[in-house]
Enzyme design. Structure first.
Site, PDB file in Angstrom:
ATOM      1  N   CYS A 142      10.127  -1.768  -5.220  1.00 14.02           N
ATOM      2  CA  CYS A 142       9.316  -2.036  -4.547  1.00 14.02           C
ATOM      3  C   CYS A 142       8.566  -2.880  -5.655  1.00 14.02           C
ATOM      4  O   CYS A 142       7.920  -4.228  -4.601  1.00 14.02           O
ATOM      5  CB  CYS A 142       8.527  -1.374  -4.611  1.00 14.02           C
ATOM      6  SG  CYS A 142       9.096   0.610  -4.727  1.00 14.02           S
ATOM      7  N   ASP A 143       8.531  -3.886  -6.147  1.00 13.98           N
ATOM      8  CA  ASP A 143       7.937  -4.775  -7.508  1.00 13.98           C
ATOM      9  C   ASP A 143       9.160  -5.790  -7.831  1.00 13.98           C
ATOM     10  O   ASP A 143       8.334  -7.128  -8.140  1.00 13.98           O
ATOM     11  CB  ASP A 143       7.910  -4.100  -8.406  1.00 13.98           C
ATOM     12  CG  ASP A 143       6.331  -3.014  -7.776  1.00 13.98           C
ATOM     13  OD1 ASP A 143       5.684  -2.896  -7.357  1.00 13.98           O
ATOM     14  OD2 ASP A 143       6.388  -1.736  -8.850  1.00 13.98           O
ATOM     15  N   CYS A 153       9.253   1.128 -10.152  1.00 12.26           N
ATOM     16  CA  CYS A 153      10.413   1.118  -8.940  1.00 12.26           C
ATOM     17  C   CYS A 153      10.780  -0.491  -8.649  1.00 12.26           C
ATOM     18  O   CYS A 153      10.058  -1.301  -8.157  1.00 12.26           O
ATOM     19  CB  CYS A 153       8.958   1.568  -7.569  1.00 12.26           C
ATOM     20  SG  CYS A 153      10.609   1.011  -6.038  1.00 12.26           S
TER      21      CYS A 153
END
Ligand code: NAP
Length: 328
Positions: free
Chosen positions: A140-141, A137
């Site tokens: 997200c990261d 992701c």
């Protein structure tokens, strides 16, 4: 204590398809619930910018998710946070949807909009370093990789789009693809070809993820599939975007599916199990886009309403369904 609930429609998953089904079920005044294990939005939460949803030339995935959620709730969709463990059809023809908390949702119809799970590379080190440099992701990261040199694996829309996105943070992004051509749409390909921070490593696969003494990713062992030569790429991040598997394993009993496990439906989005509808990424179809998910779910919710009405009036005739004569 475990509870038993009764609804007319249980919708599993709160991505674009689930929220749309919830909205239409709400507008049809059906007693409906959407069950979602995390935040509503599904794959929208893994997509930075959406540019192909009509009416929104440019909107962040997160923003669109919020709008879908608010819109569905406005029309009466109930959303429960719950992880569904299994769905089965019982003797009385109703479905029992059971959550990990032991709660049971009984309903004559279920709309499965549970999306998919990222496919793993299946190479040594991948799972060991998941969350320690290996990610599925970008949104997200990505921010953890400011100034890093990282790699993205895959050649489809997701890999290409996320490689481009990750250059906001990373100093350099290697796009590692197993062939000499990308599968991604041309407009997304153009972006990576024109991005000076992206280097494509063609005809290459990752054989192993190597970590450092702190347990973080430090290098990737690569193999050229044409020449069979191996090399080591210094990279502190590995983002894997090699497709999705549909989340259909929760359904007990046989439901017709294609070779990829995607559920086959009729034009009403009804599966081979009567009363079980499927919409979005779980369904076998040519394209898996937000637009198609929303369209599928609209049809599924309307078809579920017709099915419920026919059941109530005692008019439902399974023979008609198989012959294509029942509202198909
Ligand atoms: P995808 O289109 O199935 O692409 C998967 C990619 O991963 C392919 O390039 C494939 O290589 C490669 N691959 C598969 N298994 C591999 C392995 N074991 N090792 C190395 N490479 C491997 O999947 P996706 O990109 O996740 O997209 C899924 C769906 O969502 C598609 O319909 C896509 O159009 C849609 N989507 C759309 C957008 C957008 O429009 N903005 C964004 C994301 C996703 P080969 O090409 O050699 O098969």
């Amino acid at each position: 204590m475990a509870k038993t609930h009764e609804y007319e429609v249980v919708i599993i998953g709160a991505g674009p398809a689930g929220m749309t089904a919830g909205m239409y079920a709400g507008r049809a005044m059906l007693r409906a619930v959407v069950l979602e294990r995390g935040a509503p939005g599904g794959e929208l939460l893994n997509t930075e910018i959406i540019e192909d949803y009509p009416g929104f030339e440019h909107i962040e995935g997160w923003d669109l998710a919020q709008k879908f959620d608010a819109h569905a709730r406005k029309f009466g969709a109930e959303v429960h946070t719950a992880t569904v463990e299994r769905v089965r059809k019982v003797e009385d023809g109703w479905f029992e949807t059971v959550t990990d908390a032991g709660d049971t949702y009984r309903s004559p119809t279920v709309i499965l909009t549970a999306g998919g799970t990222p496919v793993k590379l299946g190479v040594p080190g991948e799972l060991e370093y998941a969350g320690k440099g290996v990610s599925y992701c970008a949104i997200c990261d990505g921010a953890f990789f400011k100034g890093h040199r990282i790699a993205v694996v895959g050649g489809g829309d997701a890999a290409v789009e996320e490689a481009d996105f990750l250059t906001r943070y990373a100093e350099k992004v290697y796009l590692v693809h197993r062939r000499d051509q990308l599968r991604a749409s041309k407009i997304l390909q153009k972006r990576v070809f024109e991005n000076p921070k992206i280097e494509i490593i063609w005809n290459t696969v990752v054989d192993r993820v190597e970590g450092d003494a702190q347990g973080l990713v430090k290098a990737l062992h690569l193999r050229d599939v044409v020449t069979d030569t191996t090399s080591v790429l210094a990279a502190t991040g590995l983002f894997v975007f090699i497709g999705f598997r549909p989340n259909t394993g929760i359904v007990e009993g046989h439901v017709r599916h294609d070779e990829g496990g995607y559920l086959v439906t009729d034009s009403n989005m009804e599966t081979s199990m009567r009363g079980l509808f499927a919409a979005g990424d779980v369904r076998a179809q040519l394209a898996r886009q937000v637009t198609t998910a929303v369209g599928d779910a609209t049809t599924a919710a309307i078809a579920a309403e017709k099915y419920l009405t026919a059941l109530k009036n005692g008019q439902y005739d399974p023979q008609l369904l198989s012959s294509g004569g029942y509202a198909v």
